[in-house]
Design a protein around this motif. Structure first.
Motif, PDB file in Angstrom:
ATOM      1  N   VAL A 120     -23.105  -0.561   3.702  1.00 26.73           N
ATOM      2  CA  VAL A 120     -22.905  -0.536   2.224  1.00 26.73           C
ATOM      3  C   VAL A 120     -24.121  -0.521   1.502  1.00 26.73           C
ATOM      4  CG1 VAL A 120     -22.289  -2.974   2.203  1.00 26.73           C
ATOM      5  CG2 VAL A 120     -21.575  -1.299   0.176  1.00 26.73           C
ATOM      6  N   HIS A 148     -21.223   3.436   2.414  1.00 22.48           N
ATOM      7  CA  HIS A 148     -20.336   3.200   1.215  1.00 22.48           C
ATOM      8  C   HIS A 148     -21.056   2.965   0.192  1.00 22.48           C
ATOM      9  CE1 HIS A 148     -16.826   3.579   3.808  1.00 22.48           C
ATOM     10  NE2 HIS A 148     -17.180   2.441   4.515  1.00 22.48           N
ATOM     11  N   VAL A 169     -21.970   9.826   1.970  1.00 19.40           N
ATOM     12  CA  VAL A 169     -21.190   8.979   1.465  1.00 19.40           C
ATOM     13  C   VAL A 169     -20.001   8.503   2.726  1.00 19.40           C
ATOM     14  CG1 VAL A 169     -19.368   8.118  -0.060  1.00 19.40           C
ATOM     15  CG2 VAL A 169     -21.302   9.436  -0.781  1.00 19.40           C
ATOM     16  N   LYS A 198     -16.100   5.639   0.943  1.00 18.29           N
ATOM     17  CA  LYS A 198     -15.734   4.775  -0.208  1.00 18.29           C
ATOM     18  C   LYS A 198     -16.778   4.848  -1.129  1.00 18.29           C
ATOM     19  CE  LYS A 198     -12.602   2.381   2.912  1.00 18.29           C
ATOM     20  NZ  LYS A 198     -12.120   0.964   3.408  1.00 18.29           N
ATOM     21  N   VAL A 199     -16.437   4.635  -2.698  1.00 14.26           N
ATOM     22  CA  VAL A 199     -17.420   4.647  -3.618  1.00 14.26           C
ATOM     23  C   VAL A 199     -16.595   3.172  -4.690  1.00 14.26           C
ATOM     24  CG1 VAL A 199     -18.474   5.703  -5.662  1.00 14.26           C
ATOM     25  CG2 VAL A 199     -17.827   6.976  -3.389  1.00 14.26           C
ATOM     26  N   PRO A 250     -13.093  10.767  -1.093  1.00 18.51           N
ATOM     27  CA  PRO A 250     -13.477   9.338  -1.019  1.00 18.51           C
ATOM     28  C   PRO A 250     -12.341   8.487  -1.577  1.00 18.51           C
ATOM     29  CG  PRO A 250     -14.996  10.435  -2.681  1.00 18.51           C
ATOM     30  CD  PRO A 250     -14.502  11.445  -2.206  1.00 18.51           C
ATOM     31  N   LEU A 310     -13.886  -2.539   1.335  1.00 16.01           N
ATOM     32  CA  LEU A 310     -14.959  -1.671   2.104  1.00 16.01           C
ATOM     33  C   LEU A 310     -14.598  -1.898   3.544  1.00 16.01           C
ATOM     34  CD1 LEU A 310     -18.256  -2.770   0.278  1.00 16.01           C
ATOM     35  CD2 LEU A 310     -17.080  -0.438   0.433  1.00 16.01           C
TER      36      LEU A 310
END
Length: 286
Positions: free
Chosen positions: A59, A126, A148, A151-152, A227, A285
């Motif tokens: 991340v 992420h 990516v 996940k955002v 995402p 996450l």
């Protein structure tokens, strides 16, 4: 003529050149996080830290317009303790990253992160953005979706603001230590005020409607699926109003929205609020 060390852009120095005994470096030491280093990128040297289990979920944490990586002083170690592999870095013109003498628009920050990920040999990660960092995250995810991981997260995110206060030193900051960091950067770093002004005029604070609109369709990461998105915002945010979360949700329908009652713009550092942010980050996450 700029020196070869500044090729291809001339830069203003960062906190790196300040004496270790300086007040600014005492508040924000170079070794605040473990495993720190510098990456010499085309627009200047960038300070970054990578820590947490080597096999952990990767991340990247992106700070806001004025306060550098110390923004994540509490949250980043917590994520690492929960098994995540964390990248923290200073955006150009803040903290220990140099200030290139160029426009501080979305493309500069997209390029900075893309090259930094390549430098540390991360194929994907992420992406978590706070305040202006949320705008960076939106611009990055919409233009570099292959980087990516899937996940955002947008925390008190800018990017869609219509009206904002000018970037002076008078914004409401409830944590005195962080206000001092802003003031000391302004007095110690010749490119800091210039970077603030350029971010305000050209940066990822507003005008990113197209980026947010694109996020629901972009093929992110190895699976090339849209995402997953999390929005975290406080109801009492005095810098980026709570209504901005609804604007993001309207453009990114799959987004989950977490509301933190009574939280202001300092929710990532305010005791009692940053823990809620961290808990939701770990849940989402992992």
């Amino acid at each position: 003529m700029s020196s070869l060390t500044n090729f291809p852009f001339p830069v203003d120095h960062s906190m790196e050149v300040l004496p270790p005994t300086s007040r600014l470096r005492q508040i924000y030491p170079e070794d605040l996080f473990p495993n720190g280093s510098y990456a010499q990128l085309p627009h200047g040297r960038v300070r970054y830290w990578v820590f947490g289990p080597e096999n952990g979920v990767k991340v990247t944490l992106i700070h806001g317009i004025s306060t550098p990586g110390i923004t994540w002083r509490d949250i980043a170690p917590n994520l690492a303790e929960q098994g995540l592999r964390v990248l923290v870095y200073d955006l150009y013109g803040k903290g220990y990253s140099e200030a290139p003498k160029t426009t501080f628009g979305p493309t500069l920050f997209i390029t900075q992160l893309a090259l930094l990920l390549q430098y540390i040999r991360w194929d994907t990660a992420h992406i978590v953005g706070f305040s202006m960092g949320g705008g960076v995250a939106a611009a990055f995810a919409s233009s570099m979706p292959h980087l990516v991981a899937g996940k955002v997260v947008f925390i008190s995110s800018a990017g869609l603001i219509k009206i904002a206060a000018a970037p002076g030193l008078n914004e409401t900051i409830r944590v005195p230590e962080y206000k001092e960091i802003r003031e000391l950067q302004a007095s110690s770093l010749p490119g800091y005020k210039r970077s603030l002004q350029s971010c305000f005029e050209h940066g990822p604070i507003r005008g990113l409607e197209a980026a947010f609109d694109k996020i629901p369709q972009v093929p992110a990461g190895p699976t090339r699926q849209p995402p997953q998105v999390l929005v975290i915002h406080g109801t009492d945010d005095e810098i980026v109003p709570y209504g901005e979360a609804s604007k993001i949700k309207a453009r990114v329908p799959q987004a989950e929205v977490v509301t933190i009652e009574g939280a202001g713009h300092d929710l990532v550092v305010r005791d009692g609020h940053w823990q809620i942010v961290a808990e939701n980050l770990v849940r989402f996450l992992k």
